[in-house]
Each structure stands twice: as C-alpha cells, then as structure tokens.
Design a protein around this motif. Structure first.
Motif, PDB file in Angstrom:
ATOM      1  N   TYR A  51       0.891   2.272 -13.280  1.00 15.75           N
ATOM      2  CA  TYR A  51       1.634   2.703 -12.324  1.00 15.75           C
ATOM      3  C   TYR A  51       0.627   3.304 -11.424  1.00 15.75           C
ATOM      4  CZ  TYR A  51       3.887   5.673  -8.885  1.00 15.75           C
ATOM      5  OH  TYR A  51       4.162   6.127  -7.632  1.00 15.75           O
ATOM      6  N   LEU A  52      -0.354   4.119 -11.932  1.00 14.86           N
ATOM      7  CA  LEU A  52      -1.214   4.697 -11.000  1.00 14.86           C
ATOM      8  C   LEU A  52      -2.507   3.804 -10.577  1.00 14.86           C
ATOM      9  CD1 LEU A  52      -1.628   8.208 -12.912  1.00 14.86           C
ATOM     10  CD2 LEU A  52      -0.545   7.773 -10.545  1.00 14.86           C
ATOM     11  N   PHE A  53      -2.768   2.961 -11.404  1.00 15.62           N
ATOM     12  CA  PHE A  53      -3.818   1.769 -11.199  1.00 15.62           C
ATOM     13  C   PHE A  53      -3.194   1.146 -10.284  1.00 15.62           C
ATOM     14  CE2 PHE A  53      -6.426   1.449 -15.481  1.00 15.62           C
ATOM     15  CZ  PHE A  53      -6.777   2.932 -15.335  1.00 15.62           C
ATOM     16  N   SER A  54      -1.896   0.672  -9.941  1.00 20.65           N
ATOM     17  CA  SER A  54      -1.253  -0.268  -8.885  1.00 20.65           C
ATOM     18  C   SER A  54      -1.544   0.434  -7.442  1.00 20.65           C
ATOM     19  CB  SER A  54       0.236  -0.395  -9.227  1.00 20.65           C
ATOM     20  OG  SER A  54       1.014   0.696  -8.669  1.00 20.65           O
ATOM     21  N   TYR A  55      -2.244   1.492  -7.276  1.00 20.22           N
ATOM     22  CA  TYR A  55      -2.608   2.180  -6.153  1.00 20.22           C
ATOM     23  C   TYR A  55      -4.154   1.905  -5.572  1.00 20.22           C
ATOM     24  CZ  TYR A  55       1.173   5.551  -5.525  1.00 20.22           C
ATOM     25  OH  TYR A  55       2.395   6.049  -5.133  1.00 20.22           O
ATOM     26  N   ARG A  56      -4.717   1.013  -6.519  1.00 19.14           N
ATOM     27  CA  ARG A  56      -6.050   0.676  -6.188  1.00 19.14           C
ATOM     28  C   ARG A  56      -6.133  -0.599  -4.923  1.00 19.14           C
ATOM     29  NH1 ARG A  56      -9.085  -0.315 -12.117  1.00 19.14           N
ATOM     30  NH2 ARG A  56      -9.413   2.006 -12.335  1.00 19.14           N
ATOM     31  N   SER A  57      -5.005  -0.938  -4.664  1.00 18.15           N
ATOM     32  CA  SER A  57      -5.046  -1.805  -3.491  1.00 18.15           C
ATOM     33  C   SER A  57      -4.041  -1.301  -2.354  1.00 18.15           C
ATOM     34  CB  SER A  57      -4.360  -3.119  -3.628  1.00 18.15           C
ATOM     35  OG  SER A  57      -5.543  -3.682  -4.857  1.00 18.15           O
ATOM     36  N   GLU A  58      -3.848  -0.071  -2.300  1.00 18.56           N
ATOM     37  CA  GLU A  58      -2.926   0.540  -1.397  1.00 18.56           C
ATOM     38  C   GLU A  58      -3.517   1.327  -0.357  1.00 18.56           C
ATOM     39  OE1 GLU A  58       1.051   1.541   0.095  1.00 18.56           O
ATOM     40  OE2 GLU A  58       0.333  -0.024  -1.438  1.00 18.56           O
ATOM     41  N   PRO A  59      -3.213   0.846   0.854  1.00 20.51           N
ATOM     42  CA  PRO A  59      -3.900   1.410   1.973  1.00 20.51           C
ATOM     43  C   PRO A  59      -2.982   2.816   2.359  1.00 20.51           C
ATOM     44  CG  PRO A  59      -2.984  -0.505   2.723  1.00 20.51           C
ATOM     45  CD  PRO A  59      -2.837  -0.413   1.170  1.00 20.51           C
ATOM     46  N   SER A  60      -3.259   4.075   2.162  1.00 19.57           N
ATOM     47  CA  SER A  60      -2.541   5.006   2.130  1.00 19.57           C
ATOM     48  C   SER A  60      -3.062   6.599   2.398  1.00 19.57           C
ATOM     49  CB  SER A  60      -1.637   5.074   0.955  1.00 19.57           C
ATOM     50  OG  SER A  60      -0.593   6.156   1.325  1.00 19.57           O
ATOM     51  N   PHE A  61      -2.953   7.392   3.461  1.00 13.57           N
ATOM     52  CA  PHE A  61      -3.326   8.771   3.398  1.00 13.57           C
ATOM     53  C   PHE A  61      -2.990   9.306   1.998  1.00 13.57           C
ATOM     54  CE2 PHE A  61      -2.874   7.657   7.793  1.00 13.57           C
ATOM     55  CZ  PHE A  61      -4.128   7.780   8.296  1.00 13.57           C
ATOM     56  N   MET A  62      -3.964  10.301   1.652  1.00 17.35           N
ATOM     57  CA  MET A  62      -3.752  11.089   0.487  1.00 17.35           C
ATOM     58  C   MET A  62      -2.275  11.903   0.237  1.00 17.35           C
ATOM     59  SD  MET A  62      -7.264  11.358   1.408  1.00 17.35           S
ATOM     60  CE  MET A  62      -8.808  10.753   0.658  1.00 17.35           C
ATOM     61  N   GLU A  63      -2.008  12.345   1.802  1.00 18.63           N
ATOM     62  CA  GLU A  63      -0.726  12.870   1.742  1.00 18.63           C
ATOM     63  C   GLU A  63       0.332  12.367   1.410  1.00 18.63           C
ATOM     64  OE1 GLU A  63      -3.624  15.068   4.792  1.00 18.63           O
ATOM     65  OE2 GLU A  63      -2.969  13.078   3.963  1.00 18.63           O
ATOM     66  N   THR A  64       0.248  11.106   1.905  1.00 19.59           N
ATOM     67  CA  THR A  64       1.525  10.303   1.535  1.00 19.59           C
ATOM     68  C   THR A  64       1.492   9.706   0.324  1.00 19.59           C
ATOM     69  OG1 THR A  64       1.451   9.347   3.936  1.00 19.59           O
ATOM     70  CG2 THR A  64       2.311   8.007   2.258  1.00 19.59           C
ATOM     71  N   LEU A  65       0.439   9.177  -0.328  1.00 26.48           N
ATOM     72  CA  LEU A  65       0.451   8.836  -1.729  1.00 26.48           C
ATOM     73  C   LEU A  65       0.741   9.814  -2.707  1.00 26.48           C
ATOM     74  CD1 LEU A  65      -2.373   9.249  -3.459  1.00 26.48           C
ATOM     75  CD2 LEU A  65      -3.172   7.766  -1.732  1.00 26.48           C
TER      76      LEU A  65
END
Length: 138
Positions: free
Chosen positions: A85-99
């Motif tokens: 699940y955490l690895f699925s953020y690798r392609s996620e454009p997001s601000f740190m606060e949001t993620l």
C-alpha cells in the motif's frame, strides 16, 4: 543441469509494477487479521525509510520516512500488505500534508484502531524539510 536465464525469472513479486504495484494509491491492498488481544492496549509501530511520492507541482520525487503507530482494536494490519500500500504512493502526485492524512484515513477505515498516529518526515527539497503528524482517537 538447468541454467536459469536470469536471477529473477522465478520471483513473483519483484518488479511487478503492473500488478501489485498500481499506478495510483490503492487502499484495497491493505489486509487485516484478528487482534488476539483486543482487551489489552498495546502499541504496534511500523517505520519505513523508503517512502516515495511525487511533488504535485514539479513531478519530482519526494522521499521520506513514514512512521505508523497504533493501538489495535479488533483488527491488525498485515505488514506486507502495508508495504505494498505504501509503495503505491510512488506514482502519486500529492502534498505531504495530504498524503499523511490519506494514509491515516485509509488505515483507520481498514482497522478501526483505538488510537493511531501517522508521521511523515520528508527529506529537504529546496533547503527545507517537513514533518507532518496526523492522529486519530477512536
């Protein structure tokens, strides 16, 4: 004697970007199991120093350490599913606060913990680092 063509031909998870590692965040990857000690408060902590996401403005990678600490309710999260699940953020454009808050929301939805804190400690870009902490009390 059979000689393998390469060292990875028999591996099932390594490098499978199109299957287990989706292009976008997938909370469905999270798997849970029953907490065998639901009457007891105890702390479970996960730390990954390999967290990566993308800057939503530049598309450049952001790197950080994510710490998840929780007191389980009736369910616990399985560690490999959490990693995927955490690895699925690798392609996620997001601000740190949001993620950081999304990780908390997804885990609270899956686990219904008594308490949980997610901390993202992100490496400096442009000379400034950021630490984001989001908490839930059930």
């Amino acid at each position: 004697m059979i000689i393998e063509k390469d060292d990875t031909s028999g591996l099932t998870h390594l490098g499978k970007a199109g299957t287990e590692y989706p292009d976008r965040v997938n909370p469905g990857l999270l798997e849970t199991f029953p907490n065998r000690f639901p009457e007891r408060d105890y702390l479970v902590t996960f730390v990954t120093e390999e967290f990566t996401s993308l800057c939503p403005m530049t598309g450049q990678p952001d790197f950080g350490t994510v710490t998840i600490a929780y007191v389980p309710g009736k369910r616990c999260v399985e560690s490999k599913s959490l990693k995927l699940y955490l690895f699925s953020y690798r392609s996620e454009p997001s601000f740190m606060e949001t993620l950081t808050n999304r990780i908390l929301d997804d885990l609270v939805e899956a686990l219904r913990p008594r308490r949980m804190t997610v901390t993202g400690n992100f490496r400096p870009r442009g000379g400034i680092g950021i630490v984001v902490e989001a908490s839930h009390i059930g």
